[in-house]
Design a protein around this motif. Structure first.
Motif, PDB file in Angstrom:
ATOM      1  N   ILE A 136       0.847  -1.194   0.000  1.00 12.30           N
ATOM      2  CA  ILE A 136       0.000   0.000   0.000  1.00 12.30           C
ATOM      3  C   ILE A 136       0.886   1.248   0.000  1.00 12.30           C
ATOM      4  O   ILE A 136       1.736   1.417   0.880  1.00 12.30           O
ATOM      5  CB  ILE A 136      -0.931   0.014   1.224  1.00 12.30           C
ATOM      6  CG1 ILE A 136      -1.883  -1.197   1.164  1.00 12.30           C
ATOM      7  CG2 ILE A 136      -1.731   1.317   1.305  1.00 12.30           C
ATOM      8  CD1 ILE A 136      -2.743  -1.402   2.376  1.00 12.30           C
TER       9      ILE A 136
ATOM     10  N   GLU B 106       0.847   4.662   0.885  1.00 14.60           N
ATOM     11  CA  GLU B 106      -0.056   5.497   1.691  1.00 14.60           C
ATOM     12  C   GLU B 106      -0.231   6.898   1.115  1.00 14.60           C
ATOM     13  O   GLU B 106      -1.307   7.473   1.176  1.00 14.60           O
ATOM     14  CB  GLU B 106       0.451   5.574   3.130  1.00 14.60           C
ATOM     15  CG  GLU B 106       0.436   4.206   3.814  1.00 14.60           C
ATOM     16  CD  GLU B 106       0.684   4.291   5.303  1.00 14.60           C
ATOM     17  OE1 GLU B 106       0.918   5.420   5.807  1.00 14.60           O
ATOM     18  OE2 GLU B 106       0.639   3.233   5.965  1.00 14.60           O
TER      19      GLU B 106
ATOM     20  N   CYS C 119      -3.109   7.218  -1.378  1.00 16.36           N
ATOM     21  CA  CYS C 119      -4.490   6.932  -0.967  1.00 16.36           C
ATOM     22  C   CYS C 119      -5.207   8.226  -0.629  1.00 16.36           C
ATOM     23  O   CYS C 119      -4.721   9.024   0.169  1.00 16.36           O
ATOM     24  CB  CYS C 119      -4.511   5.995   0.238  1.00 16.36           C
ATOM     25  SG  CYS C 119      -6.155   5.729   0.932  1.00 16.36           S
TER      26      CYS C 119
ATOM     27  N   SER D 288      -8.501   8.181   0.513  1.00 17.81           N
ATOM     28  CA  SER D 288      -9.605   7.831   1.430  1.00 17.81           C
ATOM     29  C   SER D 288     -10.947   7.686   0.729  1.00 17.81           C
ATOM     30  O   SER D 288     -11.987   7.941   1.317  1.00 17.81           O
ATOM     31  CB  SER D 288      -9.761   8.886   2.546  1.00 17.81           C
ATOM     32  OG  SER D 288      -8.529   9.345   2.988  1.00 17.81           O
TER      33      SER D 288
ATOM     34  N   ILE E   8      -6.474   6.348   5.944  1.00 19.33           N
ATOM     35  CA  ILE E   8      -5.667   5.724   4.908  1.00 19.33           C
ATOM     36  C   ILE E   8      -5.970   4.223   4.939  1.00 19.33           C
ATOM     37  O   ILE E   8      -6.146   3.652   6.021  1.00 19.33           O
ATOM     38  CB  ILE E   8      -4.158   5.950   5.178  1.00 19.33           C
ATOM     39  CG1 ILE E   8      -3.834   7.441   5.220  1.00 19.33           C
ATOM     40  CG2 ILE E   8      -3.295   5.199   4.146  1.00 19.33           C
ATOM     41  CD1 ILE E   8      -4.086   8.185   3.921  1.00 19.33           C
ATOM     42  N   VAL E   9      -6.069   3.603   3.761  1.00 15.69           N
ATOM     43  CA  VAL E   9      -6.423   2.188   3.735  1.00 15.69           C
ATOM     44  C   VAL E   9      -5.335   1.345   4.393  1.00 15.69           C
ATOM     45  O   VAL E   9      -4.138   1.631   4.270  1.00 15.69           O
ATOM     46  CB  VAL E   9      -6.699   1.713   2.296  1.00 15.69           C
ATOM     47  CG1 VAL E   9      -5.435   1.728   1.456  1.00 15.69           C
ATOM     48  CG2 VAL E   9      -7.324   0.321   2.300  1.00 15.69           C
TER      49      VAL E   9
ATOM     50  N   CYS F 217      -9.004  -4.846  -5.081  1.00 15.93           N
ATOM     51  CA  CYS F 217      -8.567  -3.535  -4.588  1.00 15.93           C
ATOM     52  C   CYS F 217      -7.511  -2.938  -5.531  1.00 15.93           C
ATOM     53  O   CYS F 217      -7.538  -1.754  -5.858  1.00 15.93           O
ATOM     54  CB  CYS F 217      -8.055  -3.637  -3.159  1.00 15.93           C
ATOM     55  SG  CYS F 217      -6.806  -4.913  -2.912  1.00 15.93           S
TER      56      CYS F 217
ATOM     57  N   CYS G  67      -8.624   0.554  -7.399  1.00 16.54           N
ATOM     58  CA  CYS G  67      -8.085   1.779  -6.815  1.00 16.54           C
ATOM     59  C   CYS G  67      -7.824   2.807  -7.925  1.00 16.54           C
ATOM     60  O   CYS G  67      -7.029   2.561  -8.843  1.00 16.54           O
ATOM     61  CB  CYS G  67      -6.790   1.497  -6.064  1.00 16.54           C
ATOM     62  SG  CYS G  67      -6.076   3.000  -5.380  1.00 16.54           S
TER      63      CYS G  67
ATOM     64  N   ALA H 152      -2.890   2.847  -5.562  1.00 16.67           N
ATOM     65  CA  ALA H 152      -2.222   2.857  -4.257  1.00 16.67           C
ATOM     66  C   ALA H 152      -2.020   1.449  -3.689  1.00 16.67           C
ATOM     67  O   ALA H 152      -1.332   1.287  -2.694  1.00 16.67           O
ATOM     68  CB  ALA H 152      -3.025   3.705  -3.275  1.00 16.67           C
TER      69      ALA H 152
END
Lengths: 611, 317
Positions: free
Chosen positions: B252, B254, B257, B259, B279-280, B294, B298, B302
């Motif tokens: 990931i 960050e 991301c 949100s 953040i995921v 995912c 996305c 991310a």
């Protein structure tokens, strides 16, 4: 051993009067033969078929109805008894809890026309929330409890129960269990004997329970108990089957055939009534044998009574207090007691069993509701119905379930106690009408911040598809006024009410989200018929275009029995296939498919048209 | 025929066992099992009706309620001069008829170990519960026993493709009557009475196909008894898993991301969440199957899914 049990005469040459009936059908037949004029019940496994079966008899003979709950059903039967006719109320064991208020007071009043309650217990909890023992209710209310052991006795005892009811001025319970309710065996049937109305018995001192009257009636109840006890000392339903005096067995109801299966020639005292108990008969029996066993399912009702008479008896130390009996359970009890030689236990080869719990049907309209509930990440107070199955994987959409109608009250409490998550109650249409409405009014009155998800599938589904006030049909299939849920909910004081189509997943998600955001009581009504009842719904099946499936398993989260794994994989995960014989074409899986891989056979996608 | 006989003994035509007559006063115990909706109750009703018409005392016991909803269904039928218990004790069923393979496996311990007759459809109904472990390389949790293994444990056993036979006749719902036909070879009742029992309990318009199904089931068993040696054909074996990748790891980024929550909402395993900084993050690494949704969804690239090369430990159950 030289016993000659009474029932060993050959059953050859049965007349055509003998027909195979389940215990429930036999109770219905017995009530019909006894001239019952009014019968009422709320469906509940294992008792449901009693009223369904009574509804097969001519409408000129009796009025049979589904009531909104067991208390109303019993009140209806009591009313018919007041009016001088023979009446029956049927319910499952926990239904008697609902009816208990009327039941306890009615014990003081007694009957005019004979009143019989068929109450079916569920030892082993095949389809219930507990395994309470109805016989204790008999003691509590001082009402006699008859316990048939097979379908023939179910018929005979039901007929007898009406006579006893009128002779002794009391309601009579015929206690059945799941095993008897659903076991079919040959039953000798007879004609109906009409019992014309006795006319209304205008007697407020007997029929109006104010304290001054009730005090006197309580004394009458105690007198009645003594008379019943005296009657049962010699009644033929209590049967002494002689055998060797080394040991004897006191048993009743469905335990009797298990005892006979295991010990065909032993001395047995088979009690036809498990309350009140014939003390002198029990004394004489206990004195006739060296060692006494009591074999009874669930609570040690008879065992305690015999012990209170001063006899040393063995019961629950060998025969469990929980669960259903079987020949194996009874045998191992007698093996532990040293009566039977232990069988040589050969190692049994047992294949690893496959978990196959009941699941929501393919196309069940509850499925989308619980997908949305789970996505909403709320606290969920559940209720009783098919949708209780949504507590299991993969839907896992329920935190609590207590009793019929409890969800809304539970939700109010959770919310008032300050649960950190939004609180939601899920309740089916039939359950809502049964006991949910007072909860909803309470929520409005106390300004609880909850959402009620009313899952309307237009039927009482869990018990096999019975009508109720929301279906527009009666037990006998006649047209009836239909409840308008939105209007009902608004009349309770709820201002935020929406109805959604269960097969439109986006609408269900979005509406539920808005309902939860609403402060105060909000109600969402989902609206699609059960796929099994009253008509089996079957649309064109969908299929997975396997080359597009990315095996993400989004559709498998529905828990739909028509969805299973195919033979091919994607990155080591199973691609999905659809069992076309089960799929009804509800399109929910297509709506969650991330690869747009699920289509109708013709390549399109058609959401079923609303009826 | 697709099903196969699963016994060693050389063929010995004729009814086996010579049931009611041979057993004198002991009741005959027949256990009929399957999955809700397959017609278990119809088979048991027909048998009970037939036995009663022959003057036997009959008890037929089943528990329904939850059964309709795809759960396991069973029905005990006992008949004889005198029948006490409505249920059959474990290890005392003379005949076990299963309308579904895994249900047959479940109830096998109820069959008499030495002498019991086992009649089982090879039809497999895989419940959603068998598909709960979605990790790469995890097998389906369905019964793995084969007819060859069963043979070691039953007196006489037949794995009959009753559903396929019924399908070939044009109505797969008649599979239960195919098995009724198979059952008829193990009990001493005249064939005309069996057919009368079938007629009594099937819808009128399906009578012809059901009578054909009955005869097919009966013929199949009689054929199977004549086949020596018996060819070995296990129930369709489970496909070995291919292309099982390594251990899943999410990478990931960050900073990328924003949100938007799309990955969290659409994750089939619901194993992602937004952390305190929105953040995921992977909340439950155990349940992540590496399905890549995912990664694909996305908008900001991310998330990346990696399969690290480690030896698979086999299935998590």
């Amino acid at each position: 051993m030289h016993a000659t049990p009474e029932k060993t005469e050959p059953k050859q040459g049965q007349s055509q009067e003998s027909r195979p009936l389940t215990g429930n059908e036999a109770i219905a037949r017995g009530a019909w033969e006894a001239g019952v004029a009014v019968a009422a019940a709320y469906p509940g496994t294992p008792s449901t078929e009693i009223l369904e079966s009574l509804a097969q008899y001519p409408v000129e003979d009796l009025h049979a109805q589904w009531s909104t709950n067991e208390k109303v059903a019993l009140d209806v039967a009591i009313g018919a008894s007041f009016a001088g006719r023979r009446a029956l109320a049927a319910m499952k064991h926990v239904g008697l809890n609902v009816a208990a208020d009327a039941f306890m007071s009615h014990s003081y009043i007694g009957v005019n026309g004979g009143l019989v309650m068929a109450v079916c217990d569920d030892p082993g909890i095949h389809s219930s929330q507990n395994e309470q023992d109805t016989r204790i209710y008999g003691q509590l209310a001082t009402v006699p409890v008859l316990e048939p052991s097979d379908a023939q006795e179910a018929l005979d005892y039901t007929r007898l129960a009406f006579d006893l009811s009128e002779t002794f001025d009391t309601a009579v319970i015929v206690r059945c269990t799941t095993r008897l309710s659903h076991t079919r065996s040959p039953v000798k049937v007879g004609p109906r004997k009409e019992h014309p109305s006795r006319g209304f018995n205008e007697n407020p001192k007997k029929n109006v329970m104010i304290p001054a009257h009730a005090k006197l009636r309580h004394l009458a109840v105690l007198e009645r108990e003594a008379k019943l006890q005296a009657y049962l000392e010699t009644a033929t339903i209590n049967r002494w089957e002689t055998g060797e005096p080394k040991f004897g067995i006191i048993t009743a109801g469905t335990c009797y055939p298990y005892v006979r299966e295991v010990l065909p020639e032993a001395s047995v005292l088979k009690l036809g009534a498990s309350w009140p108990l014939p003390e002198n008969l029990l004394r004489r029996y206990c004195e006739s044998v060296e060692r006494v066993f009591v074999v009874e399912e669930l609570e040690p009702v008879i065992e305690r009574a015999v012990r209170a008479l001063g006899f040393k008896v063995a019961g629950k130390e060998f025969f469990p207090r929980a669960g259903e009996f079987s020949p194996e359970v009874v045998r191992s009890g007698f093996e532990a007691a040293g009566v039977l030689a232990p069988r040589v236990k050969k190692p049994v080869w047992t294949p690893e069993p496959l978990a196959r719990p009941p699941v929501l049907c393919a196309g069940c309209p509850h499925t989308s509701c619980f997908m949305a509930v789970r996505a909403a990440q709320v606290r969920v107070a559940g209720d009783i119905g098919c949708y209780t199955l949504a507590c299991l994987d993969p839907l896992r959409g329920m935190d609590t379930t207590v009793a019929m109608g409890s969800s809304i009250g539970n939700a109010i409490g959770m919310s008032k106690a300050g649960d950190t998550k939004p609180v939601l109650a899920t309740i089916g249409d039939s359950t809502f009408l049964h006991a949910g409405i007072p909860g909803l009014i309470d929520a409005v009155y106390n300004q609880a911040n909850i959402t009620v998800f009313l899952l309307d599938n237009h039927i009482t589904a869990m018990t096999g598809g019975q009508d109720h006030p929301g279906t527009g049909k009666t037990l006998r299939g006649q047209d009836a006024p239909k409840i308008d849920y939105e209007a009902l909910v608004r009349a309770c004081g709820v201002s935020w009410v929406r109805t959604v189509d269960s097969y439109d997943l986006a609408q269900v998600y979005q509406t539920l989200r808005e309902a939860i955001a609403h402060r105060g009581v909000s109600v969402v009504i989902s609206n699609r018929p059960c796929v099994l009842d009253p008509v089996k719904i079957k649309g064109p099946a969908l299929q997975v275009q396997s080359e597009h499936c990315n095996a993400c398993q989004s559709c498998m989260n529905l828990g739909c029995p028509a969805l299973t794994w195919g033979d091919t994989q994607f990155e080591g995960r199973h691609k999905v296939k659809i069992d076309t014989s089960l799929c009804i074409g509800c399109t929910l899986c297509a709506q969650v498919c991330t690869a747009d891989a699920i289509k109708s056979i013709d390549g399109g996608l058609h959401v079923p048209v609303k009826a | 025929m697709n099903g196969r006989r699963a016994t060693h003994s050389t063929a010995a035509p004729g009814p086996v066992p010579a049931a009611p007559a041979a057993k004198a006063r002991e009741p005959m115990n027949v256990l009929i099992v399957g999955v809700g909706g397959q017609g278990v109750i119809m088979v048991s009703k027909a048998l009970a009706w037939l036995a009663q018409s022959k003057g036997f005392e009959v008890k037929q016991s089943e528990v329904h309620g939850m059964a309709k909803r795809g759960g396991t269904v069973f029905s005990h039928v006992r008949f004889g001069p005198q029948v006490w218990s409505p249920t059959i004790a474990m290890g005392e069923a003379d005949i076990l008829i299963a309308l579904e393979w895994a249900e047959g496996m479940r109830w096998l311990p109820y069959l008499r170990p030495e002498s019991g007759v086992f009649l089982c459809d090879t039809k497999r109904i895989v419940p959603p519960f068998a598909c709960l472990n979605r990790h790469p390389g995890a097998p389906m949790r369905y019964s793995r026993e084969t007819p060859a293994e069963i043979r070691e444990h039953v007196g006489e056993g037949y794995a009959i493709a009753a559903t396929e036979i019924a399908e070939a006749l044009g109505n797969e719902r008649a599979a239960n009557v195919v098995l009724l036909g198979a059952l008829s070879t193990a009990l001493d009742f005249p064939i005309a009475d069996w057919e009368a029992a079938v007629a009594q309990f099937v819808p009128k318009k399906t009578l012809t196909v059901n009578l054909e199904a009955f005869r097919s089931g009966r013929d199949w068993i009689e054929q199977a008894r004549l086949m020596t040696p018996v060819a070995e054909a296990p129930v369709e074996a489970q496909q070995p898993l291919t292309n099982a990748p390594g251990k899943v790891r999410l990478e990931i980024t960050e900073e990328w991301c924003k949100s938007c929550d799309i990955c969290v909402k659409l994750c089939p395993e619901r194993c992602l969440r937004l952390n305190a900084d929105r953040i995921v993050e992977l909340a439950d690494a155990e349940t992540c199957t590496g399905c890549r949704l995912c990664e694909w969804l996305c908008p900001d690239f991310a998330i990346r899914v990696h399969f690290d090369e480690v030896a698979l430990e086999g299935s998590r159950s």
